[in-house]
Design a protein around this motif. Structure first.
Motif, PDB file in Angstrom:
ATOM      1  N   MET A   1       0.854  -1.209   0.000  1.00 24.53           N
ATOM      2  CA  MET A   1       0.000   0.000   0.000  1.00 24.53           C
ATOM      3  C   MET A   1       0.877   1.242   0.000  1.00 24.53           C
ATOM      4  N   ALA A   2       0.400   2.302  -0.653  1.00 27.14           N
ATOM      5  CA  ALA A   2       1.157   3.557  -0.676  1.00 27.14           C
ATOM      6  C   ALA A   2       1.365   4.043   0.743  1.00 27.14           C
ATOM      7  N   SER A   3       2.508   4.740   0.926  1.00 28.54           N
ATOM      8  CA  SER A   3       2.856   5.155   2.292  1.00 28.54           C
ATOM      9  C   SER A   3       2.099   6.397   2.706  1.00 28.54           C
ATOM     10  N   ASN A   4       0.863   6.192   3.131  1.00 28.46           N
ATOM     11  CA  ASN A   4       0.021   7.311   3.560  1.00 28.46           C
ATOM     12  C   ASN A   4       0.494   7.859   4.899  1.00 28.46           C
ATOM     13  N   LEU A   5      -0.092   8.988   5.281  1.00 30.98           N
ATOM     14  CA  LEU A   5       0.231   9.575   6.584  1.00 30.98           C
ATOM     15  C   LEU A   5      -0.237   8.646   7.692  1.00 30.98           C
ATOM     16  N   THR A   6       0.520   8.569   8.743  1.00 32.32           N
ATOM     17  CA  THR A   6       0.157   7.696   9.850  1.00 32.32           C
ATOM     18  C   THR A   6      -0.581   8.487  10.908  1.00 32.32           C
ATOM     19  N   ALA A   7      -1.889   8.287  10.973  1.00 31.34           N
ATOM     20  CA  ALA A   7      -2.707   9.042  11.917  1.00 31.34           C
ATOM     21  C   ALA A   7      -2.301   8.698  13.335  1.00 31.34           C
ATOM     22  N   GLY A   8      -2.279   9.724  14.173  1.00 28.31           N
ATOM     23  CA  GLY A   8      -1.945   9.521  15.568  1.00 28.31           C
ATOM     24  C   GLY A   8      -0.464   9.707  15.831  1.00 28.31           C
ATOM     25  N   ALA A   9       0.392   9.265  14.909  1.00 29.46           N
ATOM     26  CA  ALA A   9       1.841   9.396  15.116  1.00 29.46           C
ATOM     27  C   ALA A   9       2.278  10.835  14.955  1.00 29.46           C
ATOM     28  N   ASP A  10       1.593  11.559  14.126  1.00 27.05           N
ATOM     29  CA  ASP A  10       1.980  12.938  13.879  1.00 27.05           C
ATOM     30  C   ASP A  10       1.015  13.900  14.540  1.00 27.05           C
ATOM     31  N   HIS A  11       1.604  15.000  15.024  1.00 28.26           N
ATOM     32  CA  HIS A  11       0.821  16.025  15.720  1.00 28.26           C
ATOM     33  C   HIS A  11      -0.343  16.512  14.870  1.00 28.26           C
ATOM     34  N   ASN A  12      -1.502  16.602  15.495  1.00 26.46           N
ATOM     35  CA  ASN A  12      -2.640  17.295  14.897  1.00 26.46           C
ATOM     36  C   ASN A  12      -3.239  16.574  13.699  1.00 26.46           C
ATOM     37  N   ILE A  13      -2.660  15.424  13.330  1.00 27.01           N
ATOM     38  CA  ILE A  13      -3.046  14.850  12.042  1.00 27.01           C
ATOM     39  C   ILE A  13      -4.419  14.196  12.098  1.00 27.01           C
ATOM     40  N   LEU A 239      -5.359  24.879  -0.086  1.00 27.81           N
ATOM     41  CA  LEU A 239      -3.997  24.918  -0.642  1.00 27.81           C
ATOM     42  C   LEU A 239      -2.949  24.874   0.465  1.00 27.81           C
ATOM     43  N   ILE A 240      -3.234  25.512   1.609  1.00 23.50           N
ATOM     44  CA  ILE A 240      -2.296  25.439   2.737  1.00 23.50           C
ATOM     45  C   ILE A 240      -2.309  24.018   3.311  1.00 23.50           C
ATOM     46  N   PHE A 241      -3.463  23.365   3.267  1.00 23.59           N
ATOM     47  CA  PHE A 241      -3.541  21.947   3.646  1.00 23.59           C
ATOM     48  C   PHE A 241      -2.577  21.124   2.793  1.00 23.59           C
ATOM     49  N   CYS A 242      -2.526  21.413   1.486  1.00 25.50           N
ATOM     50  CA  CYS A 242      -1.610  20.707   0.574  1.00 25.50           C
ATOM     51  C   CYS A 242      -0.156  20.917   1.012  1.00 25.50           C
ATOM     52  N   LEU A 243       0.181  22.161   1.368  1.00 26.09           N
ATOM     53  CA  LEU A 243       1.536  22.440   1.862  1.00 26.09           C
ATOM     54  C   LEU A 243       1.793  21.663   3.156  1.00 26.09           C
ATOM     55  N   TRP A 244       0.782  21.616   4.007  1.00 26.84           N
ATOM     56  CA  TRP A 244       0.915  20.933   5.298  1.00 26.84           C
ATOM     57  C   TRP A 244       1.232  19.454   5.109  1.00 26.84           C
ATOM     58  N   VAL A 245       0.482  18.763   4.232  1.00 30.58           N
ATOM     59  CA  VAL A 245       0.764  17.327   4.056  1.00 30.58           C
ATOM     60  C   VAL A 245       2.137  17.119   3.406  1.00 30.58           C
ATOM     61  N   LEU A 246       2.566  18.046   2.566  1.00 37.79           N
ATOM     62  CA  LEU A 246       3.911  17.943   1.978  1.00 37.79           C
ATOM     63  C   LEU A 246       4.992  17.991   3.056  1.00 37.79           C
ATOM     64  N   THR A 247       4.770  18.795   4.110  1.00 41.45           N
ATOM     65  CA  THR A 247       5.803  18.972   5.147  1.00 41.45           C
ATOM     66  C   THR A 247       5.954  17.758   6.052  1.00 41.45           C
ATOM     67  N   PHE A 248       5.115  16.734   5.890  1.00 43.93           N
ATOM     68  CA  PHE A 248       5.319  15.516   6.676  1.00 43.93           C
ATOM     69  C   PHE A 248       6.502  14.708   6.145  1.00 43.93           C
ATOM     70  N   ASN A 249       6.950  15.024   4.947  1.00 40.00           N
ATOM     71  CA  ASN A 249       8.169  14.406   4.439  1.00 40.00           C
ATOM     72  C   ASN A 249       9.357  15.265   4.881  1.00 40.00           C
ATOM     73  N   PRO A 250      10.294  14.715   5.659  1.00 40.91           N
ATOM     74  CA  PRO A 250      11.393  15.534   6.210  1.00 40.91           C
ATOM     75  C   PRO A 250      12.204  16.269   5.132  1.00 40.91           C
ATOM     76  N   LEU A 251      12.447  15.611   4.005  1.00 39.43           N
ATOM     77  CA  LEU A 251      13.216  16.257   2.923  1.00 39.43           C
ATOM     78  C   LEU A 251      12.489  17.469   2.378  1.00 39.43           C
ATOM     79  N   LEU A 252      11.179  17.319   2.184  1.00 36.89           N
ATOM     80  CA  LEU A 252      10.389  18.442   1.651  1.00 36.89           C
ATOM     81  C   LEU A 252      10.243  19.544   2.697  1.00 36.89           C
ATOM     82  N   ALA A 253      10.148  19.153   3.966  1.00 38.97           N
ATOM     83  CA  ALA A 253      10.069  20.158   5.038  1.00 38.97           C
ATOM     84  C   ALA A 253      11.341  21.004   5.057  1.00 38.97           C
TER      85      ALA A 253
END
Length: 487
Positions: A1-13, A239-253
């Motif tokens: 499965m694609a590596s989706n965001l892990t709910a609960g592990a990340d703040h506010n997610i 659109l800011i939501f889109c930026l937010w999910v991008l920042t969960f990748n450390p390289l992109l952050a």
């Protein structure tokens, strides 16, 4: 499965991802034009028999669509259990052979409703494509070239669902085509479906593999370009939501602020009246500090936020009462991080971050003591800061930025012996001289001072050369006289 965001592990997610999936009100708001038109289209009736009689569809496609196009969801479910393969075949045949916009719109609504009822049904199209050894994406991507806005955006919504809900990731060339289409739709002037486009991106960018593909088509710049213009708060949020999910990748952050995300979001934060917009900006800022693995980058992000007056906004937000506890938590977290970064700040860190932000002002770091101590440091990283200053001279329309950049270049030349030569090599001298004719008197004044420093430096150099030559001539003539005397 694609590596989706892990709910609960990340703040506010948890809360925000839940709102993305389950909050029907938000979803309706996010796709209001598309949803309203879909509701109207559902109430229409297609005469499938006329398509059979005119031999535009086959008997088996006719039999399936008549059995499927009924209000009873239980009957549809039963039909799909028996005829999964026929379902995909019929819908793809219809999408490929029907040319009338009104009927195409109806077929697409049927497909979208079918997937919305049960996410696992996206596999119906994959299974059929695998059997036929064909691309699952081709028939849908072709429809993105249609003229009708409803057809293209409902197709886009279906593509997004298949790409995000399937066990199989979208392939690279098809993914590139789809993300480029979404990006171009964002840039389209007065696009009435912009909320639907943003909604598709909100889904796609939750998957890590799709994030890098989006960055490669210049997606981040596009998001920020749209956010810099005039858009309503719902589009801002999406659109800011889109930026937010991008920042969960450390390289992109780590790379995000190279696109000036902090200054742009800081401006929106200062004007924001909607709690959901404030909340998502704070969540982005938190990720920009927490997610980078390089602590120096996190530190630079903190300094950038301080310079963009985020501490002042946080102080105002502390006085407000929020329904969402996460907002209060983020305000406290950011306030603590930014205040501690101010205490640890060296003047060069502060100067470097200000230059990288592109928002120059007469802050204390431009004073002469700074230049005596730090002029040589502008040569670091292949003259990175000098190149940015020169780029600002060339591209900025802000008189304040032009004035400060001119001053800084003059001070660099004054305090670094080879400064003039380097500025000339980088093309800065011509740009400063060009500003002598600028309409703003302050820009003209600072440009004139900078040019004087460039020229004075030149005269001092020439003076030293003359002194050397004169002393050489004297010693030569003395040597000549001595030789003559001996003779």
């Amino acid at each position: 499965m694609a590596s989706n965001l892990t709910a609960g592990a990340d703040h506010n997610i948890k809360d925000i991802i839940t709102s993305l999936d389950d909050d029907k009100t938000d979803m309706l708001a996010a796709t209001s034009v598309l949803q309203q038109r879909a509701t109207d289209i559902r109430n229409q009736h297609v005469n499938w028999l006329s398509y059979l009689q005119s031999q535009m569809i086959s008997q088996e496609d006719y039999d399936f669509i008549v059995a499927f196009d009924v209000p009873d969801s239980a009957k549809r479910e039963e039909l799909l259990l028996k005829n999964r393969n026929q379902c995909a075949q019929t819908f793809l045949n219809l999408l490929g052979h029907v040319s009338k916009d009104q009927t195409l719109q109806y077929i697409l609504v049927l497909v979208d409703d079918m997937l919305q009822e049960n996410r696992s049904r996206v596999e119906i199209f994959h299974e059929y494509a695998n059997k036929k050894k064909e691309s699952v994406w081709g028939p849908f991507l072709n429809l993105l070239n249609r003229q009708d806005g409803f057809i293209t955006n409902m197709t886009s919504k279906i593509i997004g669902k298949i790409a995000c809900w399937s066990h199989t990731l979208m392939e690279r060339s098809d993914l590139h085509f789809y993300l480029t289409w979404l990006k171009d739709q964002l840039k389209m002037q007065n696009n009435e479906y912009i909320q639907s486009v943003a909604r598709c991106l909100q889904m796609m960018l939750r998957i890590d593999e799709y994030r890098f593909a989006f960055v490669s088509v210049d997606g981040i710049s596009t998001l920020l370009s749209v956010l810099s213009g005039r858009v309503n708060f719902q589009v801002q949020y999406q659109l800011i939501f889109c930026l937010w999910v991008l920042t969960f990748n450390p390289l992109l952050a780590e790379k995000m602020n190279k696109f000036n995300v902090i200054p742009i979001l800081a401006d929106i934060l200062s004007d924001s009246v909607k709690e959901k917009v404030t909340r998502i900006i704070l969540a982005v800022f938190r990720n920009l500090i927490e997610k980078p693995e390089d602590q120096q980058v996190s530190k630079e992000h903190c300094i950038a936020m301080v310079q963009c007056k985020v501490l002042k906004q946080l102080a105002i937000l502390e006085q407000r009462k929020f329904d969402d506890e996460d907002v209060t938590g983020d305000v406290e977290f950011l306030t603590e991080k930014l205040q501690s970064s101010v205490q640890d700040l060296s003047s060069f860190d502060e100067y470097s971050t200000e230059v990288k932000s592109g928002r120059l002002e007469w802050s204390p770091v431009h004073k002469s003591k700074f230049w005596r101590e730090n002029a040589q440091r502008l040569n670091e990283k292949n003259y990175e800061l000098l190149r940015i200053l020169i780029h600002l001279l060339e591209t900025s329309k802000d008189p304040l930025v032009l004035s400060v950049a001119s001053f800084d270049i003059g001070e660099y030349v004054r305090h670094y012996p080879r400064g003039k030569h380097i500025i000339e090599q980088l093309g800065g001298k011509q740009l400063v001289m060009h500003l002598l004719g600028h309409e703003d008197p302050n820009v003209r004044y600072e440009a004139l001072l900078a040019v004087q420093k460039l020229m004075v430096h030149n005269w001092e150099y020439l003076g030293r050369q003359l002194e050397k030559e004169q002393s050489t001539d004297k010693s030569t003539s003395k040597g000549g006289a001595a030789v003559t005397g001996k003779a």
